[in-house]
Structures are given as structure tokens and as C-alpha cells.
Design an enzyme around this catalytic site. Structure first.
Site, short mmCIF file in Angstrom:
data_model
loop_
_atom_site.label_atom_id
_atom_site.label_comp_id
_atom_site.label_asym_id
_atom_site.label_seq_id
_atom_site.Cartn_x
_atom_site.Cartn_y
_atom_site.Cartn_z
N TYR A 1 33.18 2.68 47.94
CA TYR A 1 32.73 2.58 46.28
C TYR A 1 33.58 2.01 45.48
O TYR A 1 33.39 1.12 44.54
CB TYR A 1 32.44 4.14 46.08
CG TYR A 1 31.39 4.85 46.47
CD1 TYR A 1 30.47 4.27 47.34
CD2 TYR A 1 31.02 5.92 46.00
CE1 TYR A 1 29.37 4.96 47.84
CE2 TYR A 1 29.85 6.56 46.24
CZ TYR A 1 29.08 5.98 47.43
OH TYR A 1 28.00 6.80 47.64
N GLY A 2 35.00 1.77 46.10
CA GLY A 2 36.04 1.41 45.12
C GLY A 2 36.08 0.11 44.69
O GLY A 2 36.80 -0.49 43.87
N ASP B 1 31.22 12.23 49.35
CA ASP B 1 32.13 11.11 49.12
C ASP B 1 31.37 9.92 49.71
O ASP B 1 30.56 9.98 50.24
CB ASP B 1 33.54 11.44 49.95
CG ASP B 1 34.55 10.34 49.79
OD1 ASP B 1 34.61 9.73 48.85
OD2 ASP B 1 35.18 10.08 50.76
N CYS C 1 42.53 9.47 45.24
CA CYS C 1 41.38 9.00 45.91
C CYS C 1 41.34 9.95 47.08
O CYS C 1 42.56 10.04 47.65
CB CYS C 1 41.57 7.44 46.51
SG CYS C 1 40.36 7.00 47.68
N THR C 2 40.27 10.26 47.28
CA THR C 2 40.35 11.44 48.64
C THR C 2 40.61 10.90 49.93
O THR C 2 40.81 11.89 50.87
CB THR C 2 39.09 12.23 48.46
OG1 THR C 2 37.87 11.41 48.73
CG2 THR C 2 38.62 12.99 47.21
N ASN D 1 37.03 10.29 43.91
CA ASN D 1 37.49 9.86 42.70
C ASN D 1 36.90 8.98 41.73
O ASN D 1 36.36 9.05 40.68
CB ASN D 1 39.15 9.58 42.43
CG ASN D 1 39.91 10.99 42.91
OD1 ASN D 1 40.51 11.50 41.82
ND2 ASN D 1 40.11 11.03 44.27
N THR D 2 36.47 7.86 42.65
CA THR D 2 35.49 6.69 42.34
C THR D 2 34.35 7.12 41.65
O THR D 2 34.19 6.54 40.56
CB THR D 2 35.42 5.81 43.32
OG1 THR D 2 36.92 5.54 44.07
CG2 THR D 2 34.81 4.42 42.77
N1 DGL Z 1 37.21 8.61 48.68
C1 DGL Z 1 37.02 7.74 47.37
C2 DGL Z 1 37.68 8.15 46.34
O1 DGL Z 1 38.27 9.46 46.15
C3 DGL Z 1 37.03 6.22 47.55
C4 DGL Z 1 36.77 5.49 48.64
C5 DGL Z 1 36.00 4.20 48.67
O2 DGL Z 1 36.34 3.11 47.99
O3 DGL Z 1 34.90 4.30 48.93
O4 DGL Z 1 37.92 7.23 45.25
#
Ligand code: DGL
Length: 268
Positions: A45-46, A13, A185-186, A77-78
Site C-alpha cells: 500500500y505504501g 493490513d 509501519c507494522t 499505518n499507511t
Molecule cells: N504495514 C503497512 C503499514 O503499517 C504498510 C505495508 C505496505 O506498504 O503495504 O504502513
């Protein structure tokens, strides 16, 4: 009986969120070794472009591949929206979108499904596309919640500030009378109490960890993945791309009752 494979399952992640998936997998598969990578140096990442998210995700995959893992779970998820492949150089790769979409349809009686996610996940429309592919009659309503990731990284679960922000994001979405809500989103399961406070008990919450654990279980049973039957005490190693004492503290809290055996900073 199939051969034992003691290589760890790689999980990655951008930060702490994927630990909600690791916890679920570690509880479900107590004999398996795990290697977790949190790309904390490049979080979040989002808010990044699809190209950048894909580049980071591929680097994470290549890094885990070199650590000799037997499969990779994209516990983000991203990142999953940008790496939909099910295989990478012969290694099974699991994204969290397909299991989450399928689980939501299993739970939704009214076929009215809400999706929460980062901006990148919501912009990708990956959940809507997958849900519609599985059931064209389903209706999907989504909401980007960019403030949730920093709240989760901060460890502010059930904080009054978090409750207020959750209320602000969810109120318009709930006007669409969804009966199932994907925490897409996790990081979001960390805020589950605050979310449930706003949704009430009549809305089913789907989180990536539970959904992906069912998929891995199926693949173990069907022989796509081989279990670790070595009988040795399993190891859970956590790697991050940046050092942070705060990460370690929040990680212990999220993983409980699962115990991590070691934390290390790595350079990809
Ligand atoms: N945990 C990430 C997800 O499941 C996103 C977190 C991020 O924005 O970096 O989308």
C-alpha cells in the site's frame, strides 16, 4: 458486569505486517476471538496514492464488517493515514497513528521524535500533525524506508543485507539526536533487531502493536468494547486475498507463541 460479546475483533493490513499487531493483541486479550485480513493481492500500500489506499481500506473495512466483527483495528499505518475516523457505520474503528504518537510523547524526555514509515505514511505527515497537536513543542524528524516492507515480507530479520539497509536509512535521521523512534509501519517490528542494532539502547522504539493494545484495554475497561466472557476456546482466523505458502510460513514465525487456527484465501 457488562454483557459478553464473542464476536471477533477484525484486524487488517496489506500483508504480513499487521500480524505484529495481532500478536500483541492476542497476547494481551487471550479470551478474544480475532479475524485477520491481509490484503496480499494488492500489497504494498505504501507506494500507492492516497485515493487508492483509501479505496482499498474501505473495501477491507466493509468486508470485515460483513464478517460480523465487533471492532476493527487498522493494523497498517499507511491505511490509518487515510481512514482516521473512529467509527464506520456504528462500528468502532481503531487506527494506529494516534496511539503511536501518544506513546512516543509518553516516552520522549527530549521531545525529539523520529518517525519511520512507508512513503505514503511519511508524505501524509499524519504522525507529525498528531504529535504537534498533542505537544506543539515537540520536534519530529521522519524518514521513508520503502525497502523495509519487502525485507519484512521476505522474513529477512537480522539478515546482513537488512542491517546494511537499516543503517543507510537511519544514519541521517539519527543525526537529529532523536530519543524516541516510532516504527510507523507494522512491518517494521519484524526488523526490530536490525533497527535496535543501529539505534543502540538509548533510543526508545515505539511499535504500533503495543500502543494500540493499551487503547483497546482502556476501551474494554470503559465499556466501549465488551469482552468475550463465553469461556469457549478462542479462535484466530487468518484471511488473505492471495494464496502464498510463504505467507503462512512467515506468519507462524511472527505470531509465535500465538497460534493461528486457520488460514483461508478470500475474494473481497
Ligand atoms: N504495514 C503497512 C503499514 O503499517 C504498510 C505495508 C505496505 O506498504 O503495504 O504502513
Amino acid at each position: 458486569m457488562s454483557a459478553s460479546d464473542s464476536r471477533p475483533i477484525g484486524v487488517f493490513d496489506s500483508g504480513i505486517g499487521g500480524l505484529t499487531v495481532l500478536k500483541e493483541l492476542a497476547l494481551q486479550f487471550p479470551e478474544e476471538n480475532f479475524l485477520y485480513l491481509g490484503d496480499t493481492a494488492r500489497l504494498p500500500y505504501g507506494s500507492k496514492s492516497p485515493q487508492t489506499i483509501r479505496k482499498y481500506s474501505e473495501q477491507n473495512i466493509q468486508f470485515l464488517e460483513k464478517q460480523n466483527v465487533k471492532a476493527i483495528v487498522i493494523a497498517c499505518n499507511t491505511a490509518s493515514t487515510q481512514v482516521p475516523e473512529h467509527e464506520f457505520a456504528g462500528l468502532p474503528i481503531y487506527n494506529v497513528i494516534d496511539p503511536g504518537a501518544q506513546r512516543a510523547l509518553e516516552l520522549s524526555a527530549e521531545r525529539r521524535i523520529g518517525v519511520l514509515g512507508t512513503r505514503a505514511t511519511i508524505n501524509s505527515q499524519a504522525y507529525t500533525a498528531k504529535i504537534k497537536e498533542l505537544d506543539p513543542k515537540a520536534e519530529v524528524f521522519d524518514q521513508a524506508c520503502p525497502l523495509f516492507v519487502p525485507l519484512a515480507e521476505e522474513g529477512w530479520d537480522s539478515d546482513p543485507v537488512t542491517n546494511l539497509i537499516v543503517y543507510r536509512y537511519l544514519t541521517p535521521l539519527l543525526q537529529n539526536h532523536v530519543d524516541t523512534l516510532i516504527l510507523g509501519c507494522t512491518h517494521y517490528p519484524i526488523l526490530k533487531n536490525s533497527v535496535a542494532r543501529v539505534t543502540g539502547s538509548s533510543i526508545e522504539l515505539v511499535d504500533s502493536g503495543e500502543a494500540i493494545a493499551k487503547w483497546l484495554d482502556k476501551d474494554f475497561k470503559q465499556g466501549r468494547l465488551h469482552k468475550n466472557t463465553s469461556g469457549e476456546t478462542r479462535q484466530i482466523q487468518i484471511l488473505t486475498t492471495d494464496h502464498s505458502a510463504h505467507f503462512t510460513e512467515v506468519a507462524h514465525r511472527i505470531l509465535k507463541p500465538v497460534k493461528a487456527d486457520g488460514f483461508k484465501v478470500v475474494d473481497l
